[in-house]
Write a protein that holds these residues in place. Structure first.
Motif, PDB file in Angstrom:
ATOM      1  N   ALA A 264       0.842  -1.205   0.000  1.00 57.98           N
ATOM      2  CA  ALA A 264       0.000   0.000   0.000  1.00 57.98           C
ATOM      3  C   ALA A 264       0.874   1.252   0.000  1.00 57.98           C
ATOM      4  O   ALA A 264       0.562   2.245  -0.680  1.00 57.98           O
ATOM      5  CB  ALA A 264      -0.922  -0.015   1.220  1.00 57.98           C
ATOM      6  N   ARG A 265       1.990   1.205   0.753  1.00 59.16           N
ATOM      7  CA  ARG A 265       2.908   2.348   0.779  1.00 59.16           C
ATOM      8  C   ARG A 265       3.506   2.576  -0.608  1.00 59.16           C
ATOM      9  O   ARG A 265       3.519   3.704  -1.114  1.00 59.16           O
ATOM     10  CB  ARG A 265       4.025   2.091   1.800  1.00 59.16           C
ATOM     11  N   GLN A 266       3.960   1.481  -1.247  1.00 56.49           N
ATOM     12  CA  GLN A 266       4.547   1.612  -2.590  1.00 56.49           C
ATOM     13  C   GLN A 266       3.540   2.151  -3.596  1.00 56.49           C
ATOM     14  O   GLN A 266       3.909   2.816  -4.553  1.00 56.49           O
ATOM     15  CB  GLN A 266       5.060   0.250  -3.070  1.00 56.49           C
ATOM     16  N   ALA A 267       2.264   1.854  -3.374  1.00 59.89           N
ATOM     17  CA  ALA A 267       1.220   2.324  -4.294  1.00 59.89           C
ATOM     18  C   ALA A 267       0.750   3.743  -3.975  1.00 59.89           C
ATOM     19  O   ALA A 267      -0.127   4.271  -4.653  1.00 59.89           O
ATOM     20  CB  ALA A 267       0.037   1.358  -4.249  1.00 59.89           C
ATOM     21  N   GLY A 268       1.324   4.334  -2.922  1.00 60.54           N
ATOM     22  CA  GLY A 268       0.967   5.714  -2.577  1.00 60.54           C
ATOM     23  C   GLY A 268      -0.407   5.859  -1.960  1.00 60.54           C
ATOM     24  O   GLY A 268      -1.032   6.918  -2.050  1.00 60.54           O
ATOM     25  N   LEU A 269      -0.893   4.797  -1.322  1.00 60.40           N
ATOM     26  CA  LEU A 269      -2.262   4.815  -0.791  1.00 60.40           C
ATOM     27  C   LEU A 269      -2.338   5.060   0.715  1.00 60.40           C
ATOM     28  O   LEU A 269      -3.434   5.225   1.265  1.00 60.40           O
ATOM     29  CB  LEU A 269      -2.945   3.467  -1.086  1.00 60.40           C
ATOM     30  N   LEU A 270      -1.184   5.067   1.391  1.00 56.69           N
ATOM     31  CA  LEU A 270      -1.230   5.001   2.852  1.00 56.69           C
ATOM     32  C   LEU A 270      -1.958   6.161   3.517  1.00 56.69           C
ATOM     33  O   LEU A 270      -2.599   5.970   4.545  1.00 56.69           O
ATOM     34  CB  LEU A 270       0.187   4.891   3.433  1.00 56.69           C
ATOM     35  N   ASP A 271      -1.865   7.346   2.955  1.00 56.51           N
ATOM     36  CA  ASP A 271      -2.498   8.475   3.646  1.00 56.51           C
ATOM     37  C   ASP A 271      -4.027   8.447   3.559  1.00 56.51           C
ATOM     38  O   ASP A 271      -4.698   9.259   4.174  1.00 56.51           O
ATOM     39  CB  ASP A 271      -1.948   9.817   3.142  1.00 56.51           C
ATOM     40  N   ARG A 272      -4.569   7.479   2.820  1.00 59.28           N
ATOM     41  CA  ARG A 272      -6.032   7.325   2.740  1.00 59.28           C
ATOM     42  C   ARG A 272      -6.547   6.140   3.546  1.00 59.28           C
ATOM     43  O   ARG A 272      -7.755   5.987   3.718  1.00 59.28           O
ATOM     44  CB  ARG A 272      -6.448   7.139   1.271  1.00 59.28           C
ATOM     45  N   ILE A 273      -5.634   5.259   3.980  1.00 55.11           N
ATOM     46  CA  ILE A 273      -6.083   3.968   4.512  1.00 55.11           C
ATOM     47  C   ILE A 273      -6.165   3.945   6.039  1.00 55.11           C
ATOM     48  O   ILE A 273      -5.249   4.393   6.729  1.00 55.11           O
ATOM     49  CB  ILE A 273      -5.147   2.817   4.072  1.00 55.11           C
ATOM     50  N   THR A 274      -7.269   3.400   6.544  1.00 48.92           N
ATOM     51  CA  THR A 274      -7.361   2.979   7.941  1.00 48.92           C
ATOM     52  C   THR A 274      -7.312   1.455   7.959  1.00 48.92           C
ATOM     53  O   THR A 274      -8.135   0.805   7.300  1.00 48.92           O
ATOM     54  CB  THR A 274      -8.682   3.462   8.568  1.00 48.92           C
ATOM     55  N   PHE A 275      -6.325   0.922   8.680  1.00 45.03           N
ATOM     56  CA  PHE A 275      -6.248  -0.527   8.861  1.00 45.03           C
ATOM     57  C   PHE A 275      -6.959  -0.901  10.154  1.00 45.03           C
ATOM     58  O   PHE A 275      -6.698  -0.294  11.199  1.00 45.03           O
ATOM     59  CB  PHE A 275      -4.790  -0.995   8.956  1.00 45.03           C
ATOM     60  N   ILE A 276      -7.837  -1.881  10.071  1.00 44.64           N
ATOM     61  CA  ILE A 276      -8.436  -2.453  11.283  1.00 44.64           C
ATOM     62  C   ILE A 276      -8.064  -3.927  11.301  1.00 44.64           C
ATOM     63  O   ILE A 276      -8.353  -4.661  10.351  1.00 44.64           O
ATOM     64  CB  ILE A 276      -9.967  -2.275  11.299  1.00 44.64           C
ATOM     65  N   VAL A 277      -7.354  -4.318  12.362  1.00 43.42           N
ATOM     66  CA  VAL A 277      -6.979  -5.726  12.508  1.00 43.42           C
ATOM     67  C   VAL A 277      -7.779  -6.279  13.684  1.00 43.42           C
ATOM     68  O   VAL A 277      -7.693  -5.754  14.799  1.00 43.42           O
ATOM     69  CB  VAL A 277      -5.470  -5.893  12.749  1.00 43.42           C
ATOM     70  N   ALA A 278      -8.557  -7.308  13.409  1.00 45.84           N
ATOM     71  CA  ALA A 278      -9.461  -7.849  14.424  1.00 45.84           C
ATOM     72  C   ALA A 278      -9.439  -9.370  14.353  1.00 45.84           C
ATOM     73  O   ALA A 278      -8.950  -9.950  13.389  1.00 45.84           O
ATOM     74  CB  ALA A 278     -10.886  -7.340  14.174  1.00 45.84           C
ATOM     75  N   SER A 279      -9.965  -9.994  15.383  1.00 41.27           N
ATOM     76  CA  SER A 279     -10.226 -11.427  15.261  1.00 41.27           C
ATOM     77  C   SER A 279     -11.706 -11.674  15.491  1.00 41.27           C
ATOM     78  O   SER A 279     -12.432 -10.807  15.986  1.00 41.27           O
ATOM     79  CB  SER A 279      -9.374 -12.250  16.226  1.00 41.27           C
TER      80      SER A 279
END
Ligand SMILES: [Zn+2]
Length: 464
Positions: A264-279
């Motif tokens: 995602a960083r290489q694609a230049g998307l990081l400043d738009r993304i919220t990651f939610i990691v859940a189980s």
């Protein structure tokens, strides 16, 4: 501006920190070359589930998950997230994207429970259309109504969902566009996808699913990506909760998440993304099994006929719980109290709930769906319900194995929640939350509505 800077520093830290361990694998990952279908602006949410990751594992300082720790340190996290009953995979994945529990969405198994007309054993069918299975509005339905896109990789209770634009399923379609992308990049062969679940390891499947998640996110860029990692569940079932095998799987899941973030960083998307990691749920180990259907044979309620057992009463075992169905309605009034009293006195059973009592646990009423059980059996710690109609009813298991499905009031079932990235504040300890808060939180970030959601979004976690 401050927020953008914070996000940049956060992801710079990820890439220059431990996650750079994965630089080699990410270098082999496909470079972003968007296909023109992408959402070019606006927020993106990536919801990653690590199947069966128990909240209590996060308290171990030696947990080998540097990427998860980085996300936790730079975002918001829960001490524990309460799953819904039953604490199994599909019901809880569905809760995470609808904001309603099983009393509303009616998903009680990893598929649809079907009742054969010859009265032989009940069967859970996974590949039934989502429209038949999920009785609630999902995030991807809400997004599609606003012209926004969803992608899914190995998500569950989603078969045939028309509102999901980009799909690479648990059993992926070899002719689908994402499969074509992966084959074209040399990441997997046509034959490997055509025979995906056969002779393959849980680790390899997680690897290919991660490649697919990277492809969907960087080449097709949906507004919402649902991404389910499964090996952590498989290995804990086989080798026990928090076993050495489980820790190896946790570390592998972490490496997979690092690969996705780096792409995602290489694609230049990081400043738009919220990651939610859940189980979806936690895990517990057991050393005894209970065969509820073997007990029903003993009671004369299941009988051998033409080589297979038939009867009007069947139990569907799911580890820490078993759901019992009395198919002949005229027998319910007699059998419910009789079987409740009988099972309450079997070793290893903690409680037996009538349907009316089980509704207080979030189980649907028998009047609302045929999936709702007449009796809901809860196992004691150290016991799990298992398949089988042949005695013994109770049996020791060595070495210990792992299960979920125990009541959600059991702290071993508590799940993971970490949110980090564009729309999330840094350093927020949310304490105890429930997984019904996740869908309204995602809805709020993406600007869609889930009017039936049973709880409020996690506004404490979000940037104002
Ligand atoms: Zn699960």
């Amino acid at each position: 501006m401050q927020k953008v800077l914070a996000v940049a520093i956060f992801f710079a830290a990820i890439v220059s920190g431990s996650a750079s361990l994965y630089a080699q694998s990410s270098a082999a990952a496909p470079q972003a070359s968007n296909d023109g279908s992408a959402a070019h602006q606006g927020p993106i949410v990536v919801l990653i589930t690590i199947d069966g990751f128990p909240a209590r594992a996060l308290k171990d300082p030696r947990l080998p998950m540097p990427t998860l720790r980085m996300l936790q340190a730079n975002g918001a996290y829960a001490e524990a997230m309460l799953p819904i009953n039953p604490t199994i995979t599909w019901p809880n994945h569905t809760a995470l994207i609808t904001g309603v529990n099983a009393s509303e969405h009616h998903v009680l198994f990893n598929g649809l429970l079907t009742f054969p007309s010859d009265h032989s054993i009940v069967d859970v069918k996974p590949w039934v259309p989502k429209e038949q299975l999920v009785h609630a509005r999902t995030l991807y339905d809400a997004l599609a109504q606003k012209g926004m896109m969803t992608g899914q990789v190995d998500w569950v209770a989603i078969f045939g969902a028309k509102d999901v634009r980009w799909q690479f399923a648990e059993n992926p379609d070899v002719d689908g566009p994402v499969a074509h992308d992966l084959i074209a990049q040399g990441l997997v062969t046509h034959d490997e996808i055509a025979t995906f679940g056969e002779n393959s390891s849980p680790a390899w499947r997680d690897q290919v699913w991660t490649d697919a998640a990277i492809d969907i996110l960087t080449r097709h860029t949906p507004n919402l990506l649902l991404f389910h990692l499964l090996q952590t569940d498989s290995l804990q079932h086989q080798y026990g909760a928090l076993s050495p095998a489980a820790y190896a799987a946790f570390g592998y899941a972490d490496a997979s998440i690092a690969r996705l973030i780096d792409a995602a960083r290489q694609a230049g998307l990081l400043d738009r993304i919220t990651f939610i990691v859940a189980s979806d749920h936690g895990f517990a180990s057991y050393t005894h099994i209970i065969r509820a259907n073997a007990a029903l044979v003993q009671q004369g309620l299941l009988r051998l006929q033409d080589g297979s057992y038939r009867g009007d009463v069947w139990a569907q075992p799911e580890g820490g719980e078993a759901s019992l169905y009395i198919r002949d309605a005229s027998k319910r009034a007699t059998l419910v109290p009789k079987l409740k009293a009988y099972f309450e006195h079997l070793p290893g059973i903690a409680a037996v709930y009538t349907n009316e009592e089980a509704q207080k646990l979030g189980i649907p009423s028998t009047a609302s769906t045929d999936q709702a059980p007449d009796l809901y059996l809860a196992a004691k710690p150290g016991y799990a319900f298992a398949d089988g109609t042949v005695e013994p009813v109770e049996q020791d298991v060595t070495p210990a194995r792992g299960a979920h499905g125990y009541l959600n009031s059991d702290s071993d079932m508590e799940a993971l929640f970490i949110a980090s990235g564009a729309h999330i504040r840094k350093g927020v300890d949310l304490g105890h939350i429930t997984n019904l808060q996740v869908a309204p939180t995602i809805a709020k970030i993406l600007g869609v509505s889930l009017p039936a959601a049973q709880q409020q979004p996690l506004t404490d976690a979000m940037q104002q």
